[in-house]
Design a protein around this motif. Sequence first.
Motif, PDB file in Angstrom:
ATOM      1  N   ALA A   5     -20.418  37.534   2.810  1.00  0.00           N
ATOM      2  CA  ALA A   5     -21.041  38.119   1.632  1.00  0.00           C
ATOM      3  C   ALA A   5     -20.008  38.494   0.574  1.00  0.00           C
TER       4      ALA A   5
ATOM      5  N   SER B 298     -26.716  34.469   2.929  1.00  0.00           N
ATOM      6  CA  SER B 298     -27.604  33.808   3.885  1.00  0.00           C
ATOM      7  C   SER B 298     -26.782  33.001   4.867  1.00  0.00           C
TER       8      SER B 298
ATOM      9  N   ARG C 128     -31.069  36.153   5.774  1.00  0.00           N
ATOM     10  CA  ARG C 128     -30.533  36.444   4.438  1.00  0.00           C
ATOM     11  C   ARG C 128     -29.274  37.296   4.514  1.00  0.00           C
ATOM     12  N   SER C 129     -28.561  37.168   5.608  1.00  0.00           N
ATOM     13  CA  SER C 129     -27.334  37.928   5.802  1.00  0.00           C
ATOM     14  C   SER C 129     -26.196  36.967   6.123  1.00  0.00           C
TER      15      SER C 129
ATOM     16  N   PHE D 217     -34.200  39.854   7.904  1.00  0.00           N
ATOM     17  CA  PHE D 217     -32.888  40.317   7.436  1.00  0.00           C
ATOM     18  C   PHE D 217     -31.792  39.320   7.800  1.00  0.00           C
TER      19      PHE D 217
ATOM     20  N   SER E 274     -32.868  34.549  -2.184  1.00  0.00           N
ATOM     21  CA  SER E 274     -31.426  34.671  -1.953  1.00  0.00           C
ATOM     22  C   SER E 274     -30.903  33.554  -1.055  1.00  0.00           C
TER      23      SER E 274
ATOM     24  N   ASP F 112     -38.176  37.498  -3.585  1.00  0.00           N
ATOM     25  CA  ASP F 112     -37.506  38.269  -2.539  1.00  0.00           C
ATOM     26  C   ASP F 112     -36.815  37.347  -1.538  1.00  0.00           C
TER      27      ASP F 112
ATOM     28  N   GLN G 222     -21.960  47.889  -4.639  1.00  0.00           N
ATOM     29  CA  GLN G 222     -22.001  46.713  -3.777  1.00  0.00           C
ATOM     30  C   GLN G 222     -20.621  46.236  -3.321  1.00  0.00           C
TER      31      GLN G 222
ATOM     32  N   TYR H  77     -26.863  40.570  -4.490  1.00  0.00           N
ATOM     33  CA  TYR H  77     -27.552  39.279  -4.467  1.00  0.00           C
ATOM     34  C   TYR H  77     -27.719  38.751  -3.055  1.00  0.00           C
ATOM     35  N   GLY H  78     -27.313  39.543  -2.080  1.00  0.00           N
ATOM     36  CA  GLY H  78     -27.481  39.107  -0.700  1.00  0.00           C
ATOM     37  C   GLY H  78     -26.606  37.923  -0.352  1.00  0.00           C
TER      38      GLY H  78
ATOM     39  N   THR I 100     -27.973  31.652  -2.896  1.00  0.00           N
ATOM     40  CA  THR I 100     -26.600  31.724  -2.398  1.00  0.00           C
ATOM     41  C   THR I 100     -26.100  30.373  -1.901  1.00  0.00           C
TER      42      THR I 100
END
Length: 469
Positions: free
Chosen positions: A343, A362, A418-419, A415, A295, A292, A172, A359-360, A299
Amino acid sequence: MSRHQNLVVYVVGVAAVVGIGSILGRIPDLVPDSAAAAIIGAALVAVAAAVTAVRRTRANGGFDPFHPLLFPSIYVAVACLGPTAYIWWTGDGVGVARRALLSPQTPQLMALAAFGFVLGCAAPFARKARVVAENLDDRLLLLAGRLLMCSPLLLSSWGYLNDAVRTRGLGQNSVTLVDSVRALNDMLVLAAVLLLLVARYRQDKSLLAPPDWLLVGSAIILSGLNGRRGAALGVMLLILLFSTLRGRLTIVRTAAGVFGVLLFAYVVVEYRTAAVGGGGAERPLPLVLLGDLASVSFTTGVTASVLAGGGFLEGSTIVAGLVRQLPGPLANALFGPPDDTGAFVFRRISGWGSDQEGYGFSLPAEGMLNFGVWGVFLVPLVYGLIIAWLYSRFTPGARGATYLAYALAIGTLPFSIRSDVLGAVKSIFYPSLIVAVVLGFAAVAYSWRAGRSRTGPTLTPVVVRLDHN
């Protein structure tokens, strides 16, 4: 209600949320009762927005489940509020999210993020009827879509044969060429399926031809077998979206389609958990899906806790994310490793930096990282505004990638939220760029074919009635 009245209501709504943001910014430790009120209030706003959207779309030609105030707003509201409500009201953790790890403000912050996104989606951009059929070679669109599917299918097959599900999520703290290739293939899948759907829509034929169903189904299954679901979920959402354009989806059928998407996500999560030896007691579908989605609250809550005393980055990770829209290898060669993006900064400041676990991140968390409480509201607000603007231009079958970008925004929504900004923008920008290139070649091919024939192929313009809200 006229457009000017809509604008007045919209401005009043934004002002109300700004007032709420001011209160939250001045009271760092709110009591639990206000946490419940914030969650319930945000949920009611999302429901009210959804009811308004249903009434508008029915009054303007039929039910549109993918109106910005419907699927996008409901999804973001659930992603922000669902895990948070479960954690606060039960005391149990969801995934890696535990109440002890999160800021006491987390429920209010998640409510504020949901408010911001819904308000952005409610922006009253005018939507006008546009010509659908233009001078494009539909056969080239189909050919390009099928060719673009080859690389993702080959990579997914190679990954399955090499048991890639067991190594998913490792490494990661570094970005390799393989990571860039995988990201590109996810974008190729979305662009390819969109081109296939657009070509069939322009020809007024069934959703997909049998060979294309085989390609698309294989891509979805292979993605799941590799423990990856992002692109597959995007493809399924694109198919649902184009089904609604043909008037074939009622509220019940839409709900059934969304449930199928959720069931696929559940199966993939459980499958990859079992593949790495993490199996145990079977978990119910709602709890798996909440984990799911956790995150977003995880975060944001951790970032708020770490930066409780200040130290916000004032937009630096957002700027880094926008600057790094170049292809990964090129961006890394010019600017160095992407450790200045949201991230990576989160992993560094939070202490959750294991190379073996992801852990993603957001968009609300990136807002908190850069601007504090205001950022939690403003970043989702801007995201919602972009969604609403893309919807106002959405015209399936028209020439121009911006007319199709809303479909990609829908496909990448799970996606993107959560990015970080880097991933969220790339997920729409690059597939749109691929589609734009293909559309350009399709226009040239049409002109060339027409020039070779005296009569030449002709296309009759078709005007689609769109709502003006």
